[in-house]
Design an enzyme around this catalytic site. Structure first.
Site, mmCIF file in Angstrom:
data_model
loop_
_atom_site.group_PDB
_atom_site.id
_atom_site.type_symbol
_atom_site.label_atom_id
_atom_site.label_comp_id
_atom_site.label_asym_id
_atom_site.label_seq_id
_atom_site.Cartn_x
_atom_site.Cartn_y
_atom_site.Cartn_z
ATOM 1 N N HIS A 105 0.822 -1.214 0.000
ATOM 2 C CA HIS A 105 0.000 0.000 0.000
ATOM 3 C C HIS A 105 0.857 1.267 0.000
ATOM 4 O O HIS A 105 0.842 2.051 0.949
ATOM 5 C CB HIS A 105 -0.959 -0.014 1.184
ATOM 6 C CG HIS A 105 -2.066 -1.002 1.008
ATOM 7 N ND1 HIS A 105 -2.094 -2.219 1.652
ATOM 8 C CD2 HIS A 105 -3.162 -0.971 0.218
ATOM 9 C CE1 HIS A 105 -3.180 -2.882 1.283
ATOM 10 N NE2 HIS A 105 -3.845 -2.160 0.419
ATOM 11 N N ASP A 156 -6.025 5.136 -1.031
ATOM 12 C CA ASP A 156 -5.314 4.476 0.078
ATOM 13 C C ASP A 156 -4.339 5.418 0.771
ATOM 14 O O ASP A 156 -3.402 4.959 1.433
ATOM 15 C CB ASP A 156 -4.537 3.250 -0.445
ATOM 16 C CG ASP A 156 -5.385 1.982 -0.459
ATOM 17 O OD1 ASP A 156 -6.283 1.872 0.406
ATOM 18 O OD2 ASP A 156 -5.153 1.120 -1.322
#
Ligand SMILES: [Zn+2]
Length: 580
Positions: free
Chosen positions: A280, A321
């Site tokens: 991420h 994200d």
């Protein structure tokens, strides 16, 4: 409680002397985070002047007769205020010397010492600047930029926080390449806004190496290699592909903002992705953005979405994200993380990504890509972006979204397949679902990419999950994803489970609308590859590297699948089972 939140604590520690008398020692506990965000050490200091006194106080009031209890807590026990000598600078140095005398020395302590030593022989203005640096370093919010807010008594933007101001100043003055490497050291950033260099898009392109230019020329291709872009941009692929794609889709024109603002915004958002996350990080955001752009370029999608929809899809992909901690929501809930508390354990990460992205966007006019929009348009695009980012919570929406889109696909898409007119399908409700499906598919697009990319991503996400499992073990927390144990996990098996239970259905439904045969072909071939790997690893036994070793135990597809759900929070098992 304060320490858990990573904050300093100050107050009285009550001790008892041999004689039985009570002694209150003014004490301070300072969290120290040598490795970025997590507080790993606590430095405890207490003021031992109290021990030298002849009469030990038996109550707070005796020891500090001035002020109320409240004011004593806040001020009087401060190590600084207990010192009697001279200026604040000297007092600070004094407390740093104390810190230095401790046997445990974190790297940050060395930094403090070096700076303090440098202060001794510096002219006053340098010493003052260094004092500011020390102040920033003492903050526990080092990696949580809080940007500029307008001061009520002044029309000029005024730094709300020196860390944030310097971060933003640094970001905006550097252009995309060096980024954080050369933060401005001036404490007077606010007055120098107008002097910041303003590289235009052509300048951005000029800065691009031949390699970057060549790669970005393919930015709409399904074979686009975002991993390569990550390497040649020094882990800053988002600003590069962001500028390339968003200008291709004419976003500055749609939003009425200039390209410089867009570039500033992308730079700031990218800086808030964590480069240390194996999955991420901003490369994942760049990948999801590139996939979203690819979807938006499909004929049938083009017919349905207007320019504002297109802008909201691309923006949602960029921010979806942001500030991801590299741990999933379940972990945050299990550790009573402040985000879990803030969002009541509900879509914790997704809520945070959405909130933080708007917070940053509004932090300064130079990054505010929405500043030219009228109120209604802004409300519309904001709603759309938030809806899409929240839709990336797999545990809450997957079931609903896939079935909804499937029904629509069955009812409308199939019928409309032969008809060139899709517009009757584009009702506001359907458009919401289409945009959700688009970002959800983009978010989990790894298994439909060309094989070498699919493999790279599979290892990246597995490694991030392995790290979480390791930390859970170390801290005796519930293991949220037991299948993702570095010593036993079979990556091929996890991919097979993931594709079987999520990807196939989602992409079938999406294919019915968007018509993406190239992707479906990759999906079949990649699936076949993972099957072969799994078979092969069954035959080879102990010599295989751990990551590819078949799990000898009975297969638990349902669990594996649940764990592969990227945003699994683990608190809604029934939904996940239904989904499976
Ligand atoms: Zn994502």
């Amino acid at each position: 409680m304060q320490m858990r939140r990573g904050r300093e604590w100050e107050g009285l520690v009550t001790c008892r002397r041999k004689s039985g008398d009570t002694l209150h020692l003014p004490s301070k506990v300072i969290p120290v985070a040598p490795y970025a965000r997590k507080n790993e050490f606590y430095v405890y200091t207490s003021d031992t002047h109290a021990l030298d006194r002849l009469d030990f106080p038996s109550s707070v009031d005796q020891f500090h007769p001035r002020g109320s209890i409240k004011s004593l807590r806040k001020g009087s026990y401060d190590i600084r205020s207990l010192n009697s000598d001279g200026t604040q600078n000297i007092i600070r140095r004094h407390s740093l010397v104390k810190l230095h005398s401790l046997t445990i020395e974190a790297p940050i302590t060395r930094v403090f010492n070096i700076i303090t030593a440098a202060q001794e022989n510096s002219p006053a203005y340098v010493a003052q600047a260094l004092e500011k640096v020390l102040e920033i370093l003492r903050s526990t919010e080092l990696y949580s930029p809080q940007l500029i807010s307008a001061a009520p008594d002044n029309n000029k933007p005024v730094p709300a926080d020196p860390v944030a101001t310097d971060l933003l100043g640094g970001l905006l003055s550097q252009g995309p390449k060096p980024l954080l490497s050369g933060r401005r050291s001036s404490s007077d950033t606010a007055t120098k806004y107008s002097q910041l260099p303003r590289p235009s898009l052509p300048l951005l392109q000029q800065q691009a190496s031949a390699g970057i230019r060549e790669l970005l020329a393919e930015d709409m291709s399904w074979n686009f290699d975002v991993i390569k872009l990550e390497k040649i941009t020094d882990k800053r692929p988002l600003v590069w592909i962001g500028m390339s794609l968003m200008c291709r889709f004419d976003i500055p024109n749609t939003l009425g903002c200039d390209e410089q603002t867009l570039q500033n915004w992308l730079t700031l958002i990218e800086a808030n992705y964590h480069p240390d996350n194996t999955y991420h990080n901003s490369t994942h955001a760049a990948d999801v953005l590139q996939c979203t752009a690819y979807f938006l370029n499909q004929d049938r999608i083009k017919q349905l979405l207007d320019p504002l929809d297109v802008a909201s899809c691309l923006i949602a992909a960029v921010v979806h994200d942001v500030d991801h901690p590299g741990k999933n929501s379940a972990f945050l809930c299990n550790t009573d993380n402040e985000l879990a508390i803030l969002y009541n354990d509900l879509s914790v990460l997704e809520s945070h990504h959405a909130a933080v992205s708007f917070k940053h966007t509004h932090s300064d006019d130079r990054v505010n890509i929405f500043k030219a929009l009228d109120r209604d348009t802004y409300k519309h695009i904001r709603k759309s972006i938030i809806d899409m980012v929240l839709a990336t919570d797999m545990t809450k929406h997957l079931n609903v979204h896939v079935s909804q889109t499937k029904n629509h696909a069955a009812l409308s898409f199939q019928g409309a397949r032969d008809s060139p007119d899709l517009m009757s399908f584009g009702t506001p409700e359907n458009l919401v679902i289409i945009k959700r499906m688009m970002i959800k598919c983009a978010d989990v697009n790894n298994p439909v990419r060309p094989l070498h990319l699919a493999i790279d991503w599979a290892h990246r996400i597995a490694n991030e999950y392995f790290s979480q499992t390791e930390e859970e073990k170390k801290r005796s927390l519930p293991i949220v994803m037991p299948q993702f144990d570095r010593t036993t996990c079979s990556i091929p098996k996890s991919q097979i489970g993931f594709i079987d239970f999520f990807i196939t259905d989602m992409f079938d439904a999406w294919d019915a609308l968007a018509e993406i045969p190239e992707l479906m072909g990759h999906l079949r071939r990649n699936y076949q590859f993972w099957k072969e790997q799994e078979e092969a690893s069954k035959n080879i036994s102990s010599q295989t590297p751990p990551a590819l070793t078949a799990n000898e135990e009975e297969s638990h597809e349902e669990e594996t699948t649940k764990e592969m759900t990227e945003k699994s929070t683990g608190e809604d098992t029934s939904t996940q089972k239904e989904t499976s």
